[in-house]
Each structure stands twice: as structure tokens, then as C-alpha cells.
Design a protein around this motif. Structure first.
Motif, mmCIF file in Angstrom:
data_model
loop_
_atom_site.group_PDB
_atom_site.id
_atom_site.type_symbol
_atom_site.label_atom_id
_atom_site.label_comp_id
_atom_site.label_asym_id
_atom_site.label_seq_id
_atom_site.Cartn_x
_atom_site.Cartn_y
_atom_site.Cartn_z
ATOM 1 N N GLN A 37 6.206 6.178 -29.618
ATOM 2 C CA GLN A 37 7.289 5.691 -30.130
ATOM 3 C C GLN A 37 8.703 6.235 -30.773
ATOM 4 O O GLN A 37 9.740 6.613 -30.914
ATOM 5 N N GLU A 40 10.070 9.117 -28.352
ATOM 6 C CA GLU A 40 11.706 8.715 -27.843
ATOM 7 C C GLU A 40 12.689 7.837 -29.131
ATOM 8 O O GLU A 40 14.165 8.744 -28.063
ATOM 9 N N LYS A 44 16.154 10.055 -28.174
ATOM 10 C CA LYS A 44 17.545 9.054 -28.294
ATOM 11 C C LYS A 44 18.263 9.380 -29.200
ATOM 12 O O LYS A 44 19.907 9.384 -29.182
ATOM 13 N N PRO A 55 20.277 4.684 -22.617
ATOM 14 C CA PRO A 55 19.504 3.967 -21.261
ATOM 15 C C PRO A 55 18.383 3.232 -22.334
ATOM 16 O O PRO A 55 17.979 3.953 -23.647
ATOM 17 N N LYS A 56 18.135 2.003 -21.846
ATOM 18 C CA LYS A 56 16.751 1.199 -22.050
ATOM 19 C C LYS A 56 15.710 1.842 -21.737
ATOM 20 O O LYS A 56 15.604 1.044 -20.366
ATOM 21 N N THR A 57 14.895 2.836 -21.992
ATOM 22 C CA THR A 57 14.146 3.154 -21.311
ATOM 23 C C THR A 57 12.774 4.204 -21.905
ATOM 24 O O THR A 57 13.731 4.137 -23.465
ATOM 25 N N HIS A 58 11.351 4.102 -21.757
ATOM 26 C CA HIS A 58 10.272 4.221 -22.518
ATOM 27 C C HIS A 58 10.043 5.748 -22.280
ATOM 28 O O HIS A 58 9.091 6.903 -22.339
ATOM 29 N N ASP A 59 10.400 6.346 -20.678
ATOM 30 C CA ASP A 59 10.737 7.467 -20.043
ATOM 31 C C ASP A 59 11.350 9.153 -20.651
ATOM 32 O O ASP A 59 11.963 9.006 -20.452
ATOM 33 N N LYS A 62 12.496 11.035 -18.242
ATOM 34 C CA LYS A 62 13.818 10.907 -18.274
ATOM 35 C C LYS A 62 14.377 10.991 -19.370
ATOM 36 O O LYS A 62 15.746 11.718 -18.782
ATOM 37 N N LEU A 63 14.876 10.845 -20.591
ATOM 38 C CA LEU A 63 15.487 11.429 -22.330
ATOM 39 C C LEU A 63 16.000 12.597 -22.544
ATOM 40 O O LEU A 63 16.570 13.050 -22.289
ATOM 41 N N THR A 86 4.796 10.628 -21.961
ATOM 42 C CA THR A 86 5.267 9.614 -21.315
ATOM 43 C C THR A 86 4.144 9.014 -20.518
ATOM 44 O O THR A 86 3.548 9.227 -19.863
#
Length: 96
Positions: A37, A40, A44, A55-59, A62-63, A86
Motif C-alpha cells: 500500500q 502504491e 501515485k 488510475p484506480k489500480t493496485h498494480d 502498471k503505475l 504487485t
């Protein structure tokens, strides 16, 4: 640092501090969750500071790739670290 970036950083620090406390008390599964967390939220925060959409992602991979696309030269090892974290939040806390 932008005000909205600071809010992400503040939340990330709280998760990191929580992870340290949990680790010290042997609560490793929940510690891992807060590590993911925190990571992440720091990623962000960087996207926010770069004025990129969040984006709304926990990946985390991807971030990380979005940060690279925004022009930040992440080392391969940083992206690999993102990839390794991830999903750890759901691996250590199945069913959530």
C-alpha cells in the motif's frame, strides 16, 4: 511539492510506519500488505507531481510503466521491484 502530492506522500508514510510497527510485532502478513500500500501511494504521488492522471489500480507494475511513459527513467530494478510487490496484498490476505 504540490499540495495534492503531499497528501499522497502523507498517506504513504502512514502505511510505511504501520508496516514497521507490524514487522516489529511479528505480524508479517499485514506488514506486507502495508508495504504494498505504501509503495502504491508513493508511485501515485510521483504521478501526481508529474501532473499525470492517477488510475484506480493496485498494480504497481502498471503505475511504474505510467511513470516511465511520463518521462522518468526508472531503472529496470525499480520496475522489477514494482512487479514483485504487485498482488502481495492479496497473496498474504487471501479472500479480501
Amino acid at each position: 511539492m504540490r499540495e495534492d502530492t503531499q497528501a499522497w506522500v502523507s498517506k504513504a508514510r502512514i502505511d510505511a510506519e504501520s508496516a514497521n510497527i507490524l514487522y516489529d510485532n511479528g505480524l508479517l502478513d499485514t506488514c506486507c500488505y502495508h508495504c504494498q500500500q505504501s509503495s502504491e501511494k508513493y508511485l501515485k504521488a510521483l504521478l501526481c507531481e508529474l501532473c499525470q492522471p492517477i488510475p484506480k489500480t493496485h498494480d504497481l507494475e502498471k503505475l511504474g510503466r505510467l511513470i516511465i511513459d511520463a518521462g522518468i527513467d526508472f531503472k529496470d530494478s525499480v520496475l522489477e521491484d514494482c512487479m514483485s510487490l504487485t498482488g502481495i496484498d492479496t497473496l498474504v490476505r487471501p479472500g479480501i
